[in-house]
Structures are given as structure tokens and as C-alpha cells.
Scaffold this motif. Sequence first.
Motif, mmCIF file in Angstrom:
data_model
loop_
_atom_site.group_PDB
_atom_site.id
_atom_site.type_symbol
_atom_site.label_atom_id
_atom_site.label_comp_id
_atom_site.label_asym_id
_atom_site.label_seq_id
_atom_site.Cartn_x
_atom_site.Cartn_y
_atom_site.Cartn_z
ATOM 1 N N ASP A 161 0.867 -1.188 0.000
ATOM 2 C CA ASP A 161 0.000 0.000 0.000
ATOM 3 C C ASP A 161 0.899 1.233 0.000
ATOM 4 N N PRO A 162 0.944 2.006 -1.090
ATOM 5 C CA PRO A 162 1.817 3.185 -1.156
ATOM 6 C C PRO A 162 1.574 4.208 -0.056
ATOM 7 N N ASN A 163 0.376 4.219 0.519
ATOM 8 C CA ASN A 163 0.108 5.160 1.604
ATOM 9 C C ASN A 163 0.918 4.824 2.848
ATOM 10 N N PHE A 164 1.130 3.550 3.098
ATOM 11 C CA PHE A 164 2.031 3.172 4.186
ATOM 12 C C PHE A 164 3.479 3.492 3.816
ATOM 13 N N VAL A 165 3.829 3.382 2.549
ATOM 14 C CA VAL A 165 5.195 3.675 2.126
ATOM 15 C C VAL A 165 5.507 5.160 2.311
ATOM 16 N N ILE A 166 4.519 6.021 2.152
ATOM 17 C CA ILE A 166 4.730 7.438 2.475
ATOM 18 C C ILE A 166 5.144 7.581 3.937
ATOM 19 N N ARG A 167 4.522 6.806 4.796
ATOM 20 C CA ARG A 167 4.895 6.844 6.215
ATOM 21 C C ARG A 167 6.306 6.283 6.422
ATOM 22 N N TYR A 168 6.633 5.198 5.705
ATOM 23 C CA TYR A 168 7.992 4.666 5.768
ATOM 24 C C TYR A 168 8.988 5.777 5.412
ATOM 25 N N ALA A 169 8.708 6.459 4.302
ATOM 26 C CA ALA A 169 9.618 7.497 3.819
ATOM 27 C C ALA A 169 9.748 8.628 4.835
ATOM 28 N N LYS A 170 8.664 8.948 5.519
ATOM 29 C CA LYS A 170 8.708 10.008 6.547
ATOM 30 C C LYS A 170 9.633 9.601 7.689
ATOM 31 N N VAL A 171 9.555 8.348 8.108
ATOM 32 C CA VAL A 171 10.444 7.869 9.166
ATOM 33 C C VAL A 171 11.898 7.924 8.702
ATOM 34 N N VAL A 172 12.154 7.546 7.461
ATOM 35 C CA VAL A 172 13.510 7.603 6.921
ATOM 36 C C VAL A 172 14.016 9.050 6.919
ATOM 37 N N ASN A 192 9.652 15.257 0.068
ATOM 38 C CA ASN A 192 8.477 15.932 -0.492
ATOM 39 C C ASN A 192 8.209 15.478 -1.925
ATOM 40 N N GLU A 193 9.250 15.375 -2.725
ATOM 41 C CA GLU A 193 9.073 14.937 -4.112
ATOM 42 C C GLU A 193 8.653 13.470 -4.173
ATOM 43 N N TYR A 194 9.260 12.644 -3.330
ATOM 44 C CA TYR A 194 8.905 11.222 -3.328
ATOM 45 C C TYR A 194 7.456 11.030 -2.881
ATOM 46 N N THR A 195 7.029 11.804 -1.895
ATOM 47 C CA THR A 195 5.634 11.734 -1.463
ATOM 48 C C THR A 195 4.691 12.085 -2.605
ATOM 49 N N ALA A 196 5.025 13.105 -3.365
ATOM 50 C CA ALA A 196 4.189 13.487 -4.505
ATOM 51 C C ALA A 196 4.097 12.346 -5.521
ATOM 52 N N ARG A 197 5.200 11.668 -5.756
ATOM 53 C CA ARG A 197 5.185 10.554 -6.704
ATOM 54 C C ARG A 197 4.377 9.376 -6.173
ATOM 55 N N LEU A 198 4.465 9.125 -4.879
ATOM 56 C CA LEU A 198 3.688 8.034 -4.291
ATOM 57 C C LEU A 198 2.193 8.345 -4.320
ATOM 58 N N LEU A 199 1.835 9.594 -4.095
ATOM 59 C CA LEU A 199 0.427 9.981 -4.191
ATOM 60 C C LEU A 199 -0.080 9.827 -5.623
ATOM 61 N N ALA A 200 0.759 10.180 -6.603
ATOM 62 C CA ALA A 200 0.380 9.992 -8.004
ATOM 63 C C ALA A 200 0.224 8.509 -8.319
ATOM 64 N N LEU A 201 1.103 7.678 -7.751
ATOM 65 C CA LEU A 201 0.977 6.230 -7.912
ATOM 66 C C LEU A 201 -0.343 5.732 -7.342
ATOM 67 N N ASP A 202 -0.688 6.205 -6.158
ATOM 68 C CA ASP A 202 -1.935 5.803 -5.518
ATOM 69 C C ASP A 202 -3.139 6.166 -6.390
ATOM 70 N N GLU A 203 -3.127 7.360 -6.958
ATOM 71 C CA GLU A 203 -4.232 7.785 -7.819
ATOM 72 C C GLU A 203 -4.316 6.924 -9.077
ATOM 73 N N ALA A 204 -3.168 6.575 -9.645
ATOM 74 C CA ALA A 204 -3.157 5.745 -10.847
ATOM 75 C C ALA A 204 -3.655 4.342 -10.547
ATOM 76 N N ILE A 205 -3.302 3.810 -9.379
ATOM 77 C CA ILE A 205 -3.801 2.481 -9.001
ATOM 78 C C ILE A 205 -5.318 2.505 -8.855
ATOM 79 N N GLN A 206 -5.846 3.545 -8.221
ATOM 80 C CA GLN A 206 -7.295 3.657 -8.084
ATOM 81 C C GLN A 206 -7.978 3.751 -9.448
#
Length: 344
Positions: A161-172, A192-206
Amino acid sequence: MLTSLLAIIILIAACSPAAPGTTAAPAEGERLRVVASLSPIKNIVYNIGGDRIDLVGILPPGVDPHTFEPKPSDAVKVAEADLIFLNGIHLDETTLKLAEANLKEGAEIIELAAAVAGPDELIYGIEHHHGHAEEEGHDDDDDEHGHDEEEGEPDPHLLLDPNFVIRYAKVVFVTLSAHDPDNRDYYEANFNEYTARLLALDEAIQATTATIPESNRRLLTYHDSFGYFAIRYGYTVIGAIQPNDTSQPSAQEVAALIVQLLDEDVPAIFGSALFPADVLEQIASATGASVRTLRDEDLPGAPGDPEHTYIGMMVENLRTLAESLGGDSSLMDGVDVGNVPDSE
């Protein structure tokens, strides 16, 4: 064999002299030495740390973390590391034991899954996961998550789930910044840029999932790793051939899966790049379902290839699902699978 080998490696490292007073802060002109367990974890860390850290992985590409046997050189890697990033929740247990036995003074082990998800967000035990796509993600108290810890061990595969990966990235990001404050701005910009890409990934998956007929959004996988993905995007996991360990299913279990697939008329079943396909081929032959491969713990391509990234793994998975289940895979074409530091 694995236990005895691990014990030998731990003993070797214990006999190596340790530098007294060593801390995890890099000396002037040096970079943080960082170790990551799984290939997807390493890629997430790289997208934040880039060339400001010395990053090495433990598991080679194509190796199953459940059966991984470390080498003495792996003990040296973790003994020299300032930071060690793991998924945790027993997914990379061998690496965790190795790290705990060889951790130098001042170094830190970070188990990302445990750091980002509370008990109410975890799936416990082996169960059928019924999902729904929603914009709010994981902030509710959905019944889809298993809340009763007595049902079994928690599912560690939050990475799907990319939304959890955003949290992983925040911890990193937070961890690297705490140990290397001089490079905080760099880490933050990458986050910030990686989060934007993960959000775009999430939208594309939906969007891609919406093109798959709802009746086809049912997953029979080799390994039980798509529960969090199913909950986020509206799939149902109807079964797993290898639900919770590395053992092969019994003949009775295979027969039951064949009957279930025939009853439910599932168009495709999904193997893993890290697991054998003979049982899947047997089931496919008996049911007429096609066999495709999904990735959960290993990246596509080879190191250095553009698609050899966490986002590349998820894009490949969605293309596979869409092509197998009657959807439109072209909606994933616009997703940037590259690494943030490589585009600077």
C-alpha cells in the motif's frame, strides 16, 4: 542449517574489535553508513538519502527473505552501519537478529512497519481480505483490519500500500535528518518529491482498478501478501497457496482451492517472482485460469534499470492485474517510476 549459520556469523562478528565510543553521527566529510534489508526498503531509503549516504543492502535480488541465509560479509555490513532499516514484523527476522547481534555503539535499528502502523491498522492471522477504495486511506476503524491479536501474527506486507510507504519514507527522512542535520534540507526536498510521486501512484492504481470489473477484483496469490493492497483498492483476497510460511500446500489444500476457483470463476491466479510456480500451474490446468506473476518483496529488472524501483514494482503489478482481470493497464503509463535523486 539457517540457525547454525547465523550463530557462526554472530560469533565471527563478536570476535571483531569494536571502536569504543563510536556514534551514529558521521565524521566531518564522511557520510552516514546505512544498511537496508529488503530491496524495496533499500529503494525507499535511497529516494530520501540519495548520494548523501553510503547505502548497502543485505538481501540480494531474487532472494526470499523468509529463507535468507546471511554470509559473514553481511555481518560486517551491519557491524559498520550507523543506521539499519528493516521492514520488521517478522518479515526480515534473520536480518534483525544479525543486526541486533552486531550493532555497534551508537547505531540504530529502525523497524519501519512497527513504527508507522498501530494495532488497529494491522491485519492479524490469515483471513480473506475484503477491500474498498477510499480517499481517506487508513484513518478509519474499518472492520477489514484484524484487531484481535489472538487471531495470529500481524501481516507485515504494508509495502503493498503506497500510503504506508509514504509513512515509511517520513520515518527515513526524520531519522536521517536527526543523525545528519547538515543535510536535512536535501532529505526533506527528496521526501516531499517522493511523497508526490507516491500519491500519483496511488491515484493511478485507483483509476486502473476502476477499469477492472468489480466481479474480477478477486485475488488468489501464491503468498498471502496482498491484504493491505486489497483493503485500500477494493479487491478481495480469496486465498493464498502458501499462506503463512515456506511450506508447500497439501494435496487437500490444493484440491480445495481448485473447487473454490471453479465455483467463483476466477479468470487469473497470481504467483510470485520468489516462489515456485509448479502448484500454480497445477491449479491453472484444472481450472482454466491463467497464471501471472506479482511482486511483493523483490524489484523488477536489474539494479540500474529504470524500473528497478519500488514504484516500478507497483506499476508492474497493476499492469499485470489489469491485463489479467479485464482492465486498462495504459492508465499506469504516466507514472514516474524513476528515483528522485537520479532526476535532480
